[in-house]
Write an enzyme that holds these catalytic residues in place. Structure first.
Site, short mmCIF file in Angstrom:
data_model
loop_
_atom_site.label_atom_id
_atom_site.label_comp_id
_atom_site.label_asym_id
_atom_site.label_seq_id
_atom_site.Cartn_x
_atom_site.Cartn_y
_atom_site.Cartn_z
N LYS A 49 0.82 -1.21 0.00
CA LYS A 49 0.00 0.00 0.00
C LYS A 49 0.86 1.27 0.00
O LYS A 49 0.63 2.18 -0.80
CB LYS A 49 -0.91 -0.01 1.23
CG LYS A 49 -1.65 1.29 1.48
CD LYS A 49 -2.46 1.22 2.74
CE LYS A 49 -1.62 1.07 3.99
NZ LYS A 49 -0.79 2.27 4.27
N THR A 50 1.82 1.32 0.91
CA THR A 50 2.67 2.51 1.01
C THR A 50 3.47 2.71 -0.26
O THR A 50 3.64 3.84 -0.74
CB THR A 50 3.62 2.38 2.22
OG1 THR A 50 2.84 2.22 3.42
CG2 THR A 50 4.49 3.62 2.35
N ASP A 240 -4.16 8.32 2.86
CA ASP A 240 -3.71 7.00 3.31
C ASP A 240 -4.68 6.47 4.36
O ASP A 240 -5.33 7.24 5.07
CB ASP A 240 -2.31 7.14 3.91
CG ASP A 240 -1.68 5.81 4.26
OD1 ASP A 240 -2.07 4.79 3.65
OD2 ASP A 240 -0.80 5.77 5.14
N GLU A 241 -4.76 5.15 4.50
CA GLU A 241 -5.59 4.49 5.52
C GLU A 241 -7.02 5.06 5.54
O GLU A 241 -7.57 5.37 6.59
CB GLU A 241 -4.95 4.63 6.91
CG GLU A 241 -3.56 4.06 7.03
CD GLU A 241 -3.53 2.53 7.08
OE1 GLU A 241 -4.58 1.90 6.85
OE2 GLU A 241 -2.45 1.97 7.33
N GLN A 271 -9.69 -4.20 6.79
CA GLN A 271 -8.87 -3.87 7.96
C GLN A 271 -9.42 -2.65 8.70
O GLN A 271 -8.68 -1.98 9.42
CB GLN A 271 -7.42 -3.64 7.55
CG GLN A 271 -6.75 -4.87 6.95
CD GLN A 271 -5.26 -4.67 6.73
OE1 GLN A 271 -4.47 -4.58 7.66
NE2 GLN A 271 -4.87 -4.60 5.46
N ARG A 643 -1.12 -10.95 9.88
CA ARG A 643 0.16 -10.50 10.45
C ARG A 643 1.24 -11.56 10.27
O ARG A 643 2.43 -11.27 10.39
CB ARG A 643 0.03 -10.20 11.95
CG ARG A 643 -0.94 -9.13 12.40
CD ARG A 643 -0.80 -7.84 11.65
NE ARG A 643 -1.71 -7.80 10.51
CZ ARG A 643 -1.59 -6.99 9.48
NH1 ARG A 643 -0.57 -6.16 9.39
NH2 ARG A 643 -2.47 -7.01 8.49
#
Length: 694
Positions: A49-50, A240-241, A271, A643
């Site tokens: 994503k980043t 973002d997010e 998420q 995770r």
């Protein structure tokens, strides 16, 4: 500033400084080189994503869009700094003109330039949480609101109410009725205080954290000229997010993007796990409705986990109805199947984890890259005991350490004082919970209490002799008489406003010293809650329900100990371990990571244990009451699963020892989330009888 810049279509044959087609996968490339217009990028867990967001900014800059026409909004300063650094590294130059930062930092920057338009001076102060609570306390005093004996919310709770009203766009009355219904009788007074608090901030030229967003939005809504200035300036907006935005943040983005509609939001609806702190799941879900014609890009190639773990992750989230359907696909080679471990009880679950952790260490696994994840703090209490017994080093990374939380220390202080009437720290902690009693008052009361206790020693000795000769009194009753009498004799030193609360305190201590209650730490904790501490929680903490649940679970945990002294000893040992491990990240020693899932979001580990997967625990009892709540918990489970990089262990106990008011064992139902995973995706482990491990 009025000039409009055009984003040219992506042409692979045109030479650019960055080789986008070579450095990005096809899904990432499509999102990075998207044409102008609204875009929703659904970036699955571990999909880069980043990377996608930073390359999008770099692409805009390489296409000739000036840096000062781009706005990059993040949720943390760390994320903003990391992205700005990556973009600079990609292009080989500093980007001072690029507006990048958290929502609040950008809001503060804009408000400094236009403070007078919202009734402030440019040198306004930004209040931290403590400052805001002090100002609210002053407003309560000015309003002449009588809080004595009324369970009126304290400044910290009022601050939370005011914050939520700002971030959800609800009135104070609506919010109190919905989330703080136990304060409904005070709704009118709370509304008055909200108004006074706003006036007081403006009068002192101060803004709190929420004002940085609320007044930023108000500035744009009320001032067409200023609004248009920034709508023209920020031709491209990236967020973002996005799944974690609240109503206020969403409205700000929509208003800023109203002219060009060049807004790219990146996130993962699967998420979205922060509804409890105001995040609005509908923002990401309804983005295509708010922006007709928006392009939706899905980035589904996962670079973190093995195919076997991703198969479980895809199955874990599939049952959610409200989502953008996606299928994470692996970039890594095959590994071992995730394990499903049925345990007899929490003790065997803890023993298994400890044993498997030791085996992983022997296999060469660094413990810093192994994590145990859980739904709530109290799920790991038995595990902490087992790790301590086996001398396995661990650190707790789930925010404030469990036994150092104020409500846990308050409740256990009652037990400590009854077990040791000379415990000055516990005595002073408890009396300072009473209205009007501060440090000096607590010190005076303790001295009086000690004096009264010594004055009763002769009577106690006589009572003990009678007990020995005629069996008229039992020593436990004498102990109760001693404590209650000594406390009662201090009444004249108690402030008038604390008189009623002091009487309750004396009665509670007396009840705790009852021989039947005194034998059980669990019964003592339950009595503390029933004796009015739950009311204290309501008026003191905005998250009172969670704190009450933790105390109830602490009482359940306490049933396994033979005496109050044994329980307090184990708590002291665990607290010391937590204190020693609190700064684990600063050292080089290996330590197993223990964390709530909420705190672990954004992290990754070689091996992950997800524990206490029982209905009522994960998912929680409250969440199972609604479809929305259950879906929120399923997203949390998905976050936990994703995770893991190499190994995943899903564990649950069949029974939970000491469950219920009677302290009897209760059978547990495996989490409904486990039944949604096809059996062939999991390797079921058959454990030996309870306590066979360790």
């Amino acid at each position: 500033m009025s000039r409009e810049y055009v984003l040219k279509p992506y042409q692979p044959e045109v030479h650019l400084q960055i080789g986008y087609a070579q450095e990005l996968n096809p899904q990432q490339l499509a999102a990075v080189t998207a044409p102008p217009g609204p875009a929703l990028v659904i970036a699955g867990a571990g999909s880069g994503k980043t990377r996608t967001l930073t390359y999008r900014v770099a692409y805009l800059l390489e296409q000739g869009i000036p840096a000062d026409r781009i706005l990059l909004l993040t949720f943390t300063n760390k994320a903003a700094g990391e992205m700005m650094r990556r973009i600079s590294d990609l292009l080989g130059q500093e980007l001072r003109a690029l507006w990048g930062g958290t929502f609040h930092s950008i809001g503060a920057r804009i408000l400094r330039l236009h403070a007078e338009a919202v009734g402030y001076q440019p040198d306004f102060t930004i209040l931290d949480r403590d400052d805001a609570q002090d100002l609210i306390k002053a407003c309560v005093t000015d309003a002449g609101i009588e809080t004595k004996g009324t369970h009126f919310p304290k400044p910290a709770v009022l601050n939370e109410i005011f914050s939520l009203t700002a971030n959800t766009h609800k009135s104070t009355e609506e919010l109190v009725a919905g989330q703080f219904s136990y304060f409904e009788s005070f709704a009118a007074q709370i509304a008055v205080l909200a108004k006074k608090y706003t006036e007081r901030k403006r009068a002192t030229n101060a803004m709190d954290f929420d004002d940085l967003l609320a007044l930023w939005l108000k500035l744009f809504q009320d001032n067409a000229e200023i609004r248009e200035q920034y709508q023209r300036r920020f031709q491209f907006i990236l967020v973002d997010e996005y799944q974690d935005t609240n109503k206020l943040q969403s409205d700000l983005i929509d208003l800023l993007a109203a002219r060009h509609h060049n807004v790219t939001v990146v996130g993962d609806d699967a998420q979205s796990i922060y509804a409890w702190r105001g995040a609005n799941f509908a923002n990401i879900l309804e983005f295509p409705k708010r922006y007709p014609g928006a392009k939706v890009f899905k980035i589904e190639t996962n670079y973190r986990s093995t195919p076997e773990i991703l198969n479980v992750a895809n199955a874990a989230i599939a049952a959610n109805v409200n989502q953008f359907a996606k299928e994470l696909s692996p970039a890594r080679k095959s590994g071992v199947k995730p394990a499903l471990i049925q345990c007899q009880d929490a003790g065997q679950q803890s023993a298994f984890i400890a044993q498997r952790v030791l085996e992983l260490r022997e296999e060469g696994q660094n413990l810093n890259h192994v994590a145990v994840l859980y739904r709530s703090h109290f799920h790991a209490l038995e595990l902490q005991l087992e790790l301590t017994r086996q001398q396995i080093p661990f650190s707790i990374t789930s925010g404030i350490r469990f036994f150092e939380q104020a409500h846990i220390k308050d409740a256990t202080a009652y037990l400590k004082l009854v077990a040791n009437p000379r415990d000055e720290i516990s005595f002073k902690r408890l009396v300072q919970l009473l209205p009007g009693v501060a440090a000096k008052g607590a010190d005076k009361l303790f001295r009086n209490f000690q004096s009264s206790s010594r004055g009763n020693e002769a009577q106690i000795e006589i009572g003990n002799r009678k007990s020995e000769i005629g069996n008229e009194l039992e020593p436990p009753y004498v102990s109760c008489y001693k404590m209650a009498t000594a406390l009662q004799s201090c009444s004249k030193s108690v402030p008038k406003k604390a008189a009623v609360a002091w009487a309750q305190f004396v009665a509670t201590i007396s009840q705790l010293e009852d021989p039947v209650v005194r034998k059980s730490a669990a019964k003592m904790l339950r009595l503390v809650m029933d004796a009015g501490y739950d009311d204290y929680l309501k008026e003191t903490y905005a998250n009172y329900e969670r704190r009450l649940e933790e105390l109830e679970q602490l009482a359940e945990f306490a049933y396994q100990f033979g005496s109050v002294e044994e329980f307090l000893t184990q708590l002291a040992l665990l607290t010391n371990v937590e204190a020693e491990d609190g700064d684990a990240a600063k050292g080089d020693d290996e330590k197993l990571k223990l964390s709530t899932i909420h705190q672990a979001k954004g992290l990754e580990f070689d091996a992950v244990f997800v524990i206490m997967l029982c209905d009522g625990m994960f998912p929680s009892t409250r969440s199972m009451e609604s479809t929305e709540g259950e879906e929120d918990e399923r997203r949390l489970f998905y976050v936990a699963v994703t995770r893991a990089k190499n190994e995943l262990y899903l564990t649950y106990p069949l029974i939970r020892g000491g469950f219920g008011n009677s302290g009897s064992d209760m059978f547990q139902s495996p989490s409904r989330f486990l039944s949604e995973i096809p059996k062939d995706l999991l390797n079921e482990w058959n454990l030996r009888p309870a306590n066979a491990y360790g």
